[in-house]
Write an enzyme that holds these catalytic residues in place. Structure first.
Site, PDB file in Angstrom:
ATOM      1  N   CYS A 197     -60.652  71.230 -94.206  1.00 25.47           N
ATOM      2  CA  CYS A 197     -59.943  71.780 -95.444  1.00 25.47           C
ATOM      3  C   CYS A 197     -59.070  73.068 -95.021  1.00 25.47           C
ATOM      4  O   CYS A 197     -57.747  72.762 -94.498  1.00 25.47           O
ATOM      5  CB  CYS A 197     -60.952  72.198 -96.499  1.00 25.47           C
ATOM      6  N   LYS A 212     -66.972  75.043 -89.883  1.00 31.26           N
ATOM      7  CA  LYS A 212     -65.405  75.677 -90.320  1.00 31.26           C
ATOM      8  C   LYS A 212     -65.251  77.092 -90.000  1.00 31.26           C
ATOM      9  O   LYS A 212     -66.004  77.813 -90.606  1.00 31.26           O
ATOM     10  CB  LYS A 212     -65.668  75.484 -91.939  1.00 31.26           C
ATOM     11  N   GLU A 218     -65.177  66.827 -97.486  1.00 33.85           N
ATOM     12  CA  GLU A 218     -65.819  68.141 -97.363  1.00 33.85           C
ATOM     13  C   GLU A 218     -66.957  67.952 -98.553  1.00 33.85           C
ATOM     14  O   GLU A 218     -66.606  67.500 -99.585  1.00 33.85           O
ATOM     15  CB  GLU A 218     -64.772  69.263 -97.461  1.00 33.85           C
TER      16      GLU A 218
END
Length: 268
Positions: free
Chosen positions: A158, A113, A40
């Site tokens: 994440c 995301k 990321e």
């Protein structure tokens, strides 16, 4: 299929980050990797969250996208570009996008995301929603290995790791988790969550992380790793830049699913 989880300690210089990413991708390709996953924000970790808006790109146009396309084509390797900020209609917010490129340099997939991190323990605090727009669409793509074997690849980023329902929806053979976990939360939960996602979905996991002390003062947990469908850690690097290599075996995945057909036993 040999894969690589790329670990970095990205800083505030876009050029320096891309140079380091290319060095690591070249190393992965030299070592035989067919698929490499960057962490990321591999391209940029600014002094503050809003700094990422300054480098936000539009689809198909931008330095980072050109870099990823060129690297994939030149190295003849699948590359997933961790994440980079992509512009939205709101100039005060960007999408945190993970882009996948084929060995021909073609952008085959984009995942924004979905879950945005927020944390405050009184000493350190984060609120991604202050500058990011959440994605809405679970995303998979088909990755064909050099031996002709197809892999269903599910994308995540994440903080998504804490939401098991996303991975159920992906129904993938291989799950990707580029991340920049904080040292605090990573030390407590990173490995156990990754292994849980591998076990409950009987899938391989490639987790590519930021790992170290960054120029902006932030400390990330690292521990990039590849995990097999039984939940065993195949390879791992704790801190610093590096390449974590592992060989994925479709027969191994199918055997795990056949011997313990938990995915077939779901009732909810």
């Amino acid at each position: 299929m040999k894969v690589a989880a790329i670990q970095m300690v990205s800083g505030i210089s876009l050029d320096a980050n891309l140079s380091e990413a290319l060095r690591l991708l070249r190393q992965a390709a030299h070592d035989g990797a067919e698929l490499a996953v960057l962490p990321e924000y591999f391209c940029f970790m600014g002094h503050q969250d809003a700094d990422k808006l300054l480098i936000a790109e539009t689809p198909g146009l931008g330095t980072v996208q050109d870099f990823l396309s060129d690297a994939a084509r030149d190295l003849k390797m699948w590359i997933v570009g961790g994440t980079l900020p992509m512009a939205t209609d709101d100039p005060t917010h960007a999408a945190n996008a993970s882009l996948a490129y084929t060995p021909r340099g073609e952008n085959i997939s984009r995942y924004d995301k979905i879950h945005l991190f927020r944390y405050d323990n009184g000493r350190e605090s984060y609120d991604e929603a202050s500058v990011l727009v959440a994605g809405e669409t679970p995303t998979v793509f088909e990755c064909k290995a050099r031996d002709g074997q197809g892999w269903r690849v599910g994308q995540s980023v994440c903080y998504d790791l804490r939401f098991g329902e996303l991975y159920r929806m992906l129904a993938a053979d291989l799950l990707l988790v580029p991340a920049a976990f904080t040292h605090t939360t990573g030390q407590a939960h990173w490995e156990v969550l990754l292994r849980a996602r591998a076990i409950e979905n009987q899938a391989y996991v490639i987790a590519s992380a930021q790992g170290g002390l960054h120029e902006n003062g932030r400390r990330t947990w690292g521990h990039s790793m590849v995990i097999d469908p039984w939940g065993e850690v195949m390879a791992m690097q704790a801190e610093g830049s590096g390449v974590v290599l592992a060989e994925l075996d479709m027969e191994r995945l199918q055997n795990v699913r056949q011997q313990l057909p938990a995915l077939q036993h779901r009732r909810l």
